[in-house]
Motif scaffolding. Sequence first.
Motif, PDB file in Angstrom:
ATOM      1  N   LEU A   1       7.953  14.117 -28.213  1.00  0.00           N
ATOM      2  CA  LEU A   1       6.979  14.871 -29.000  1.00  0.00           C
ATOM      3  C   LEU A   1       7.315  14.837 -30.484  1.00  0.00           C
ATOM      4  O   LEU A   1       8.476  15.021 -30.877  1.00  0.00           O
ATOM      5  CB  LEU A   1       6.929  16.332 -28.531  1.00  0.00           C
ATOM      6  N   PHE A   2       6.290  14.601 -31.284  1.00  0.00           N
ATOM      7  CA  PHE A   2       6.387  14.643 -32.732  1.00  0.00           C
ATOM      8  C   PHE A   2       5.288  15.562 -33.255  1.00  0.00           C
ATOM      9  O   PHE A   2       4.262  15.753 -32.593  1.00  0.00           O
ATOM     10  CB  PHE A   2       6.210  13.251 -33.341  1.00  0.00           C
ATOM     11  N   ALA A   3       5.502  16.106 -34.436  1.00  0.00           N
ATOM     12  CA  ALA A   3       4.504  16.979 -35.052  1.00  0.00           C
ATOM     13  C   ALA A   3       4.090  16.396 -36.388  1.00  0.00           C
ATOM     14  O   ALA A   3       4.886  15.719 -37.060  1.00  0.00           O
ATOM     15  CB  ALA A   3       5.077  18.380 -35.242  1.00  0.00           C
TER      16      ALA A   3
ATOM     17  N   SER B   1      -3.868  15.120 -38.310  1.00  0.00           N
ATOM     18  CA  SER B   1      -4.196  16.443 -37.763  1.00  0.00           C
ATOM     19  C   SER B   1      -3.583  17.545 -38.629  1.00  0.00           C
ATOM     20  O   SER B   1      -2.582  17.336 -39.319  1.00  0.00           O
ATOM     21  CB  SER B   1      -3.666  16.568 -36.329  1.00  0.00           C
ATOM     22  N   ALA B   2      -4.188  18.705 -38.562  1.00  0.00           N
ATOM     23  CA  ALA B   2      -3.674  19.843 -39.321  1.00  0.00           C
ATOM     24  C   ALA B   2      -2.271  20.204 -38.844  1.00  0.00           C
ATOM     25  O   ALA B   2      -2.045  20.323 -37.631  1.00  0.00           O
ATOM     26  CB  ALA B   2      -4.614  21.036 -39.162  1.00  0.00           C
ATOM     27  N   PRO B   3      -1.319  20.385 -39.750  1.00  0.00           N
ATOM     28  CA  PRO B   3       0.054  20.736 -39.353  1.00  0.00           C
ATOM     29  C   PRO B   3       0.191  22.233 -39.079  1.00  0.00           C
ATOM     30  O   PRO B   3       1.028  22.912 -39.684  1.00  0.00           O
ATOM     31  CB  PRO B   3       0.865  20.301 -40.575  1.00  0.00           C
ATOM     32  N   ASP B   4      -0.609  22.722 -38.158  1.00  0.00           N
ATOM     33  CA  ASP B   4      -0.653  24.165 -37.894  1.00  0.00           C
ATOM     34  C   ASP B   4       0.108  24.576 -36.633  1.00  0.00           C
ATOM     35  O   ASP B   4       0.063  25.725 -36.217  1.00  0.00           O
ATOM     36  CB  ASP B   4      -2.102  24.629 -37.795  1.00  0.00           C
ATOM     37  N   GLY B   5       0.791  23.614 -36.014  1.00  0.00           N
ATOM     38  CA  GLY B   5       1.558  23.942 -34.818  1.00  0.00           C
ATOM     39  C   GLY B   5       0.764  23.857 -33.536  1.00  0.00           C
ATOM     40  O   GLY B   5       1.283  24.205 -32.467  1.00  0.00           O
ATOM     41  N   TYR B   6      -0.469  23.365 -33.624  1.00  0.00           N
ATOM     42  CA  TYR B   6      -1.297  23.286 -32.419  1.00  0.00           C
ATOM     43  C   TYR B   6      -1.657  21.848 -32.037  1.00  0.00           C
ATOM     44  O   TYR B   6      -2.373  21.630 -31.067  1.00  0.00           O
ATOM     45  CB  TYR B   6      -2.563  24.124 -32.587  1.00  0.00           C
ATOM     46  N   THR B   7      -1.149  20.875 -32.778  1.00  0.00           N
ATOM     47  CA  THR B   7      -1.332  19.474 -32.427  1.00  0.00           C
ATOM     48  C   THR B   7       0.015  18.772 -32.487  1.00  0.00           C
ATOM     49  O   THR B   7       0.752  18.893 -33.466  1.00  0.00           O
ATOM     50  CB  THR B   7      -2.305  18.767 -33.386  1.00  0.00           C
TER      51      THR B   7
ATOM     52  N   ALA C   1       4.231  35.214 -31.553  1.00  0.00           N
ATOM     53  CA  ALA C   1       3.113  35.193 -30.614  1.00  0.00           C
ATOM     54  C   ALA C   1       2.569  33.781 -30.383  1.00  0.00           C
ATOM     55  O   ALA C   1       1.704  33.599 -29.538  1.00  0.00           O
ATOM     56  CB  ALA C   1       1.993  36.090 -31.120  1.00  0.00           C
ATOM     57  N   TRP C   2       3.063  32.798 -31.163  1.00  0.00           N
ATOM     58  CA  TRP C   2       2.602  31.425 -30.929  1.00  0.00           C
ATOM     59  C   TRP C   2       2.921  31.017 -29.504  1.00  0.00           C
ATOM     60  O   TRP C   2       4.000  31.340 -28.991  1.00  0.00           O
ATOM     61  CB  TRP C   2       3.327  30.474 -31.889  1.00  0.00           C
ATOM     62  N   PRO C   3       1.990  30.332 -28.827  1.00  0.00           N
ATOM     63  CA  PRO C   3       0.669  29.910 -29.285  1.00  0.00           C
ATOM     64  C   PRO C   3      -0.409  30.934 -28.906  1.00  0.00           C
ATOM     65  O   PRO C   3      -0.333  31.562 -27.846  1.00  0.00           O
ATOM     66  CB  PRO C   3       0.454  28.603 -28.524  1.00  0.00           C
ATOM     67  N   GLN C   4      -1.386  31.054 -29.749  1.00  0.00           N
ATOM     68  CA  GLN C   4      -2.480  31.994 -29.496  1.00  0.00           C
ATOM     69  C   GLN C   4      -3.755  31.287 -29.058  1.00  0.00           C
ATOM     70  O   GLN C   4      -4.781  31.927 -28.833  1.00  0.00           O
ATOM     71  CB  GLN C   4      -2.754  32.823 -30.758  1.00  0.00           C
ATOM     72  N   ARG C   5      -3.686  29.961 -28.933  1.00  0.00           N
ATOM     73  CA  ARG C   5      -4.827  29.161 -28.458  1.00  0.00           C
ATOM     74  C   ARG C   5      -4.296  27.871 -27.850  1.00  0.00           C
ATOM     75  O   ARG C   5      -3.089  27.603 -27.919  1.00  0.00           O
ATOM     76  CB  ARG C   5      -5.808  28.890 -29.605  1.00  0.00           C
ATOM     77  N   PRO C   6      -5.155  27.064 -27.238  1.00  0.00           N
ATOM     78  CA  PRO C   6      -4.681  25.829 -26.596  1.00  0.00           C
ATOM     79  C   PRO C   6      -3.933  24.906 -27.551  1.00  0.00           C
ATOM     80  O   PRO C   6      -4.228  24.841 -28.746  1.00  0.00           O
ATOM     81  CB  PRO C   6      -5.977  25.176 -26.102  1.00  0.00           C
ATOM     82  N   VAL C   7      -2.958  24.196 -27.002  1.00  0.00           N
ATOM     83  CA  VAL C   7      -2.164  23.231 -27.748  1.00  0.00           C
ATOM     84  C   VAL C   7      -2.628  21.835 -27.352  1.00  0.00           C
ATOM     85  O   VAL C   7      -2.917  21.571 -26.181  1.00  0.00           O
ATOM     86  CB  VAL C   7      -0.664  23.411 -27.443  1.00  0.00           C
ATOM     87  N   ARG C   8      -2.697  20.940 -28.327  1.00  0.00           N
ATOM     88  CA  ARG C   8      -3.202  19.589 -28.070  1.00  0.00           C
ATOM     89  C   ARG C   8      -2.083  18.559 -28.180  1.00  0.00           C
ATOM     90  O   ARG C   8      -1.306  18.580 -29.131  1.00  0.00           O
ATOM     91  CB  ARG C   8      -4.310  19.250 -29.069  1.00  0.00           C
ATOM     92  N   PHE C   9      -2.011  17.672 -27.168  1.00  0.00           N
ATOM     93  CA  PHE C   9      -1.116  16.522 -27.209  1.00  0.00           C
ATOM     94  C   PHE C   9      -1.979  15.279 -27.396  1.00  0.00           C
ATOM     95  O   PHE C   9      -2.783  14.938 -26.526  1.00  0.00           O
ATOM     96  CB  PHE C   9      -0.332  16.372 -25.911  1.00  0.00           C
TER      97      PHE C   9
ATOM     98  N   ARG D   1       4.656  28.174 -19.510  1.00  0.00           N
ATOM     99  CA  ARG D   1       5.531  28.970 -20.365  1.00  0.00           C
ATOM    100  C   ARG D   1       4.768  29.607 -21.512  1.00  0.00           C
ATOM    101  O   ARG D   1       5.089  30.708 -21.961  1.00  0.00           O
ATOM    102  CB  ARG D   1       6.653  28.099 -20.936  1.00  0.00           C
ATOM    103  N   TRP D   2       3.771  28.895 -22.004  1.00  0.00           N
ATOM    104  CA  TRP D   2       3.046  29.354 -23.180  1.00  0.00           C
ATOM    105  C   TRP D   2       1.830  30.220 -22.854  1.00  0.00           C
ATOM    106  O   TRP D   2       1.249  30.825 -23.749  1.00  0.00           O
ATOM    107  CB  TRP D   2       2.592  28.149 -24.002  1.00  0.00           C
ATOM    108  N   ASN D   3       1.439  30.247 -21.593  1.00  0.00           N
ATOM    109  CA  ASN D   3       0.225  30.972 -21.189  1.00  0.00           C
ATOM    110  C   ASN D   3      -1.003  30.496 -21.972  1.00  0.00           C
ATOM    111  O   ASN D   3      -1.906  31.272 -22.289  1.00  0.00           O
ATOM    112  CB  ASN D   3       0.401  32.486 -21.377  1.00  0.00           C
ATOM    113  N   GLN D   4      -0.980  29.225 -22.284  1.00  0.00           N
ATOM    114  CA  GLN D   4      -2.101  28.582 -22.965  1.00  0.00           C
ATOM    115  C   GLN D   4      -2.239  27.167 -22.413  1.00  0.00           C
ATOM    116  O   GLN D   4      -1.233  26.531 -22.078  1.00  0.00           O
ATOM    117  CB  GLN D   4      -1.868  28.507 -24.476  1.00  0.00           C
ATOM    118  N   PRO D   5      -3.468  26.654 -22.319  1.00  0.00           N
ATOM    119  CA  PRO D   5      -3.639  25.283 -21.835  1.00  0.00           C
ATOM    120  C   PRO D   5      -3.041  24.271 -22.813  1.00  0.00           C
ATOM    121  O   PRO D   5      -3.007  24.503 -24.025  1.00  0.00           O
ATOM    122  CB  PRO D   5      -5.171  25.112 -21.759  1.00  0.00           C
ATOM    123  N   VAL D   6      -2.572  23.151 -22.271  1.00  0.00           N
ATOM    124  CA  VAL D   6      -2.174  22.009 -23.088  1.00  0.00           C
ATOM    125  C   VAL D   6      -3.198  20.916 -22.823  1.00  0.00           C
ATOM    126  O   VAL D   6      -3.325  20.427 -21.698  1.00  0.00           O
ATOM    127  CB  VAL D   6      -0.757  21.520 -22.746  1.00  0.00           C
TER     128      VAL D   6
END
Length: 324
Positions: A254-256, A83-89, A26-34, A58-63
Amino acid sequence: MQRRDFARAAMLIPLAGAGLVRAQAAWPQRPVRFVLSQPAGSGPDILARYMGDQLARRWNQPVVIDNKPGGQNVIGAQAAARSAPDGYTFYYATTAAMVTNAYTFKSLPYDPVKDFVPVRLVGRSPFVIAAAANFPGKNLKEALALAKAEPGSVTIATEGPKTFSGMLADSVASMAGVRLNHVPYTKAPDALQDVIGGRVQLVCLPDAALTAYLKAGQVRALAVSTAQRQPGMPDVPSLSETFPGFDYAGWNGLFAPAGTPADVIARVNRDVEAVLLQPEVAQRLQVLGSQPEQHMSVPEFDAFMRAERERWAKLVKQLGIQPE
């Protein structure tokens, strides 16, 4: 009863596993930050916003684009690394932050290798050496001849002598046996306004930052930094035509933060590839000054990064740049 309860629990285990898979999918469930190290309106910012818009569909979430310019990319890179390594940054990075800074700074508050995981190369961005419209040199050869005739008299706007654009300008000057007078800028638009106004004669910046000014005729392209001429500028010579074998391009990708879930990294890699394979996206990126990298897995990007670090280590040594 105990046997029945045990059997019922055993039947539920596969269902719980399926539920976990669904939650991960289901990821992402909230906005993703670049996070970006450059200001709004810069070449990387324009590219990041365009890619962000495509991925948001594609993600149906804002970037969300989070600009943190300054310190030769250090401020943004450090913020992304912490940043937190939670997949949203994610860190939408360029060559300077992830490669050249390691050789031009004595110490960094982030480690480009240990603090980040490569996700996906987006595109390679050629740099362009351009001149003011009224600059007397009609081409690169004439510009270098002027610099040779009057050492230090020809000024060139870069992002600083120890940035990608600065080292590229110094590489060209070194090969030509001339000296160019650097005028460093933190913002590309400021540099271009001074070039247009005649206060600086030359400029070395990414293609993406120059596109609009070139089309408007406010500056003239003298050369591109790649081995071949670029599709969007077929009449502009490559530097390899003057200096055989020369081929340097910046890139964006892109890097995480280290520790980001591997499944999220794999998902983003696949989605970026799907976006880049769309003909209209590839065409648009080329217009924006970035040649899209349409096929690259996570391991391939990791290998690309190792090669880049080796390549730039050699160049920095050749130029005699000392870290500060």
